[in-house]
Design an enzyme around this catalytic site. Structure first.
Site, PDB file in Angstrom:
ATOM      1  N   ASP A  53       0.817  -1.225   0.000  1.00 33.18           N
ATOM      2  CA  ASP A  53       0.000   0.000   0.000  1.00 33.18           C
ATOM      3  C   ASP A  53       0.847   1.269   0.000  1.00 33.18           C
ATOM      4  O   ASP A  53       0.403   2.317   0.453  1.00 33.18           O
ATOM      5  CB  ASP A  53      -0.949   0.032   1.213  1.00 33.18           C
ATOM      6  CG  ASP A  53      -1.805  -1.206   1.313  1.00 33.18           C
ATOM      7  OD1 ASP A  53      -2.424  -1.560   0.297  1.00 33.18           O
ATOM      8  OD2 ASP A  53      -1.845  -1.821   2.395  1.00 33.18           O
ATOM      9  N   GLY A  99       1.891   3.043  -2.542  1.00 36.51           N
ATOM     10  CA  GLY A  99       1.675   3.945  -3.673  1.00 36.51           C
ATOM     11  C   GLY A  99       2.411   3.495  -4.918  1.00 36.51           C
ATOM     12  O   GLY A  99       2.715   4.298  -5.797  1.00 36.51           O
ATOM     13  N   LYS A 100       2.687   2.177  -5.008  1.00 33.69           N
ATOM     14  CA  LYS A 100       3.395   1.662  -6.177  1.00 33.69           C
ATOM     15  C   LYS A 100       2.622   1.915  -7.456  1.00 33.69           C
ATOM     16  O   LYS A 100       3.210   2.130  -8.517  1.00 33.69           O
ATOM     17  CB  LYS A 100       3.650   0.159  -6.012  1.00 33.69           C
ATOM     18  CG  LYS A 100       4.619  -0.199  -4.906  1.00 33.69           C
ATOM     19  CD  LYS A 100       4.871  -1.690  -4.842  1.00 33.69           C
ATOM     20  CE  LYS A 100       3.641  -2.467  -4.462  1.00 33.69           C
ATOM     21  NZ  LYS A 100       3.104  -2.137  -3.133  1.00 33.69           N
ATOM     22  N   GLY A 101       1.277   1.866  -7.356  1.00 31.36           N
ATOM     23  CA  GLY A 101       0.468   2.072  -8.546  1.00 31.36           C
ATOM     24  C   GLY A 101       0.751   3.399  -9.215  1.00 31.36           C
ATOM     25  O   GLY A 101       0.956   3.471 -10.434  1.00 31.36           O
ATOM     26  N   GLY A 157      -3.974  -4.309  -4.495  1.00 34.69           N
ATOM     27  CA  GLY A 157      -4.702  -3.253  -5.193  1.00 34.69           C
ATOM     28  C   GLY A 157      -3.823  -2.055  -5.452  1.00 34.69           C
ATOM     29  O   GLY A 157      -3.145  -1.570  -4.549  1.00 34.69           O
ATOM     30  N   ARG A 211       2.734 -28.954  -5.719  1.00 30.57           N
ATOM     31  CA  ARG A 211       2.623 -29.536  -7.056  1.00 30.57           C
ATOM     32  C   ARG A 211       1.219 -30.065  -7.362  1.00 30.57           C
ATOM     33  O   ARG A 211       1.050 -30.994  -8.140  1.00 30.57           O
ATOM     34  CB  ARG A 211       3.694 -30.621  -7.265  1.00 30.57           C
ATOM     35  CG  ARG A 211       5.106 -30.098  -7.104  1.00 30.57           C
ATOM     36  CD  ARG A 211       6.151 -31.177  -7.299  1.00 30.57           C
ATOM     37  NE  ARG A 211       6.113 -32.199  -6.279  1.00 30.57           N
ATOM     38  CZ  ARG A 211       6.656 -32.091  -5.064  1.00 30.57           C
ATOM     39  NH1 ARG A 211       7.285 -30.973  -4.719  1.00 30.57           N
ATOM     40  NH2 ARG A 211       6.576 -33.070  -4.205  1.00 30.57           N
ATOM     41  N   LYS A 228       3.200  10.342  -0.567  1.00 26.10           N
ATOM     42  CA  LYS A 228       2.342  10.971   0.439  1.00 26.10           C
ATOM     43  C   LYS A 228       3.110  11.888   1.386  1.00 26.10           C
ATOM     44  O   LYS A 228       2.776  11.991   2.580  1.00 26.10           O
ATOM     45  CB  LYS A 228       1.559   9.906   1.217  1.00 26.10           C
ATOM     46  CG  LYS A 228       0.577   9.142   0.337  1.00 26.10           C
ATOM     47  CD  LYS A 228      -0.472   8.402   1.143  1.00 26.10           C
ATOM     48  CE  LYS A 228      -1.546   7.808   0.225  1.00 26.10           C
ATOM     49  NZ  LYS A 228      -2.628   7.161   0.980  1.00 26.10           N
ATOM     50  N   LEU A 229       4.111  12.564   0.866  1.00 29.81           N
ATOM     51  CA  LEU A 229       4.825  13.542   1.694  1.00 29.81           C
ATOM     52  C   LEU A 229       3.874  14.623   2.190  1.00 29.81           C
ATOM     53  O   LEU A 229       4.005  15.117   3.313  1.00 29.81           O
ATOM     54  CB  LEU A 229       5.968  14.171   0.882  1.00 29.81           C
ATOM     55  CG  LEU A 229       6.869  15.151   1.642  1.00 29.81           C
ATOM     56  CD1 LEU A 229       7.673  14.419   2.721  1.00 29.81           C
ATOM     57  CD2 LEU A 229       7.820  15.864   0.672  1.00 29.81           C
ATOM     58  N   ASP A 230       2.892  14.969   1.363  1.00 28.28           N
ATOM     59  CA  ASP A 230       1.938  16.030   1.711  1.00 28.28           C
ATOM     60  C   ASP A 230       1.071  15.689   2.914  1.00 28.28           C
ATOM     61  O   ASP A 230       0.534  16.588   3.570  1.00 28.28           O
ATOM     62  CB  ASP A 230       1.043  16.343   0.506  1.00 28.28           C
ATOM     63  CG  ASP A 230       0.365  15.095  -0.047  1.00 28.28           C
ATOM     64  OD1 ASP A 230       1.087  14.165  -0.438  1.00 28.28           O
ATOM     65  OD2 ASP A 230      -0.876  15.050  -0.064  1.00 28.28           O
ATOM     66  N   GLY A 237       1.067  14.335  -3.923  1.00 24.92           N
ATOM     67  CA  GLY A 237      -0.381  14.312  -4.104  1.00 24.92           C
ATOM     68  C   GLY A 237      -0.761  13.083  -4.902  1.00 24.92           C
ATOM     69  O   GLY A 237       0.094  12.389  -5.451  1.00 24.92           O
TER      70      GLY A 237
END
Length: 426
Positions: free
Chosen positions: A13, A15-17, A40, A143, A331-333, A416
């Site tokens: 979670d 923020g790889k997307g 996700g 297997r 998400k530094l903000d 952002g």
């Protein structure tokens, strides 16, 4: 352009997307190598938000070919539902997606078995997404799995499904039969789905090797994060696949020589979902502030994420195990409203100070974080910044502290959710 591998450097979670979406503009192929529909990835483009679970994030760029690797476990109804949902939004995908014939399938009985397992564990439950991921990987290792290629031969498929159904019924007091499923129905449903899947099937390993030798730019996309890795995560509270860069090569069938740069994604703070240790968790008003400001709810499940301060001991571990060249800090903000920002730089256990992640992850439950508090930048927001030099001086110092402690350059900063709210330094 460089071929890159993007991995999660925390508990998923991160923020790889968004990071994969931004980097996809420079790529020809985006290949995902691990996980299933329990992962996700969320991407925001303008006023539209896209939530992806199985399809590589590069799909949102029309020139990208998407590859689902053999390291994934594939839920076919979920895959087709995602394809159809994207088509309704004007994104044509079916001709651009390739599925490894060696990818294992999540079968209906895997979800029934996972629910049974979690109920049996009681208070010791892992806290899974109930998507059948663990049992599918377990069948792969023992297997007994069903590969995508099995859909091409009714006799093989029937024989393998029957063995699994009988085995699970024996272990769970006929749970499969009680759910109204039979071998014949499971096979018939799978063969019906296979007709749509057949044109997408490919020798993904060969395809990627040929693309690399032809000079195509390849971006490898991971799922979850290192702290959920089956070998290097907080075992047993982890996922069932390898989320590290090592999993990229076994999960796609390519040489390590293909990748030029390794990028680890980390939030400017920390989150996790499910059960298990989380040393810097804030089970208080500050944790709730982070959750609200960061909109910390799972893309796949909607579950509220546990929130805490950034754990630099864990991040340094991610850099070491993955050999990361760069960090992408997202998400530094979210930290814009804090006057001071603690970061974990060690743990204590009794009179002992621990400076590295323990190989025995069971011990992590008893560790207390040691914090160094860095000055915040309240009143000078980072939100929407697109140039590093425009960040507040204390925000730059925060990022520099991360670089120095973790041992990798901060190459990307997300300020952002939008595609354009990004600082690129690589």
């Amino acid at each position: 352009m460089a071929n890159r591998c993007v991995v999660g450097a925390q508990w998923g979670d991160e923020g790889k997307g968004k990071i994969v979406d931004v980097l996809s503009e420079q790529a020809d192929i985006v290949a995902r190598y691990s996980g299933g529909a329990n992962a996700g990835h969320t991407v925001k483009i303008g006023n539209e938000t896209f939530a992806l679970h199985l399809i590589p994030t590069g799909v949102l760029h029309p020139h990208i070919t998407c590859v689902i690797g053999n390291g994934m476990v594939l839920d076919l109804p979920q895959l087709f539902a995602e394809i159809d949902a994207l088509a309704k939004r004007g994104i044509s995908l079916e001709s651009r997606i390739k599925v490894s014939m060696s990818a294992h399938l999540v079968m209906p009985y895997h979800k029934i078995l996972e629910k049974s397992n979690e109920q049996r564990l009681g208070v010791g439950a892992i806290g899974t997404t109930m998507r059948g991921i663990g049992p599918s990987y377990a069948d792969k290792i023992s297997r007994q799995g069903i590969r995508a290629s099995c859909l091409l031969d009714r006799e093989i498929l029937t024989r393998r499904v029957k063995v699994n159904v009988d085995d699970i019924n024996n272990r769970t007091d006929n749970a499969i039969t009680a759910a109204g499923l039979t071998t014949e129905k499971i096979v018939a449903d799978a063969l019906q789905l296979s007709e749509r899947l057949r044109p997408m099937l490919a020798d993904a390993s060969l395809m990627l090797d040929q693309a690399w030798r032809a000079g195509k730019t390849i971006l490898l996309e991971g799922a979850q994060g290192i702290l959920l890795d089956i070998d290097f995560g907080t075992y047993p509270y982890c996922t069932s696949s390898n989320n590290t860069v090592g999993g990229a090569f076994t999960g796609l069938g390519i040489s390590p020589k293909v990748v030029d740069e390794y990028i680890g994604v980390s939030k400017a703070y920390a989150t996790r979902v499910g059960n298990g240790p989380f040393p810097t968790e804030l089970d208080d008003e500050i944790g709730e502030r982070l959750r609200r400001a960061g909109h910390e709810f799972g893309t796949t499940t909607g579950r509220p994420r546990r929130c805490g301060w950034l754990d630099l001991v864990a991040l340094r571990y991610a850099v070491r195990v993955n050999g990361l060249d760069y960090l992408a800090i997202t998400k530094l903000d979210v930290l814009d409203d804090f006057a001071g920002i603690p970061v974990c730089t060690a743990y204590t256990s009794g009179s002992e100070t621990i400076e590295h992640m323990p190989p025995d992850m069971f011990k992590l439950e008893s560790f207390t974080p040691v914090y160094t508090t860095l000055p915040g930048w309240r009143g000078t927001p980072t939100s929407g910044c697109t140039r590093y030099e425009d960040l507040p001086a204390t925000a730059q110092k925060y990022l520099s502290f991360i670089e120095e402690f973790a041992g990798a350059k901060v190459g990307i900063v997300s300020t952002g959710a939008g595609r354009n709210e990004t600082i690129i330094r690589i």
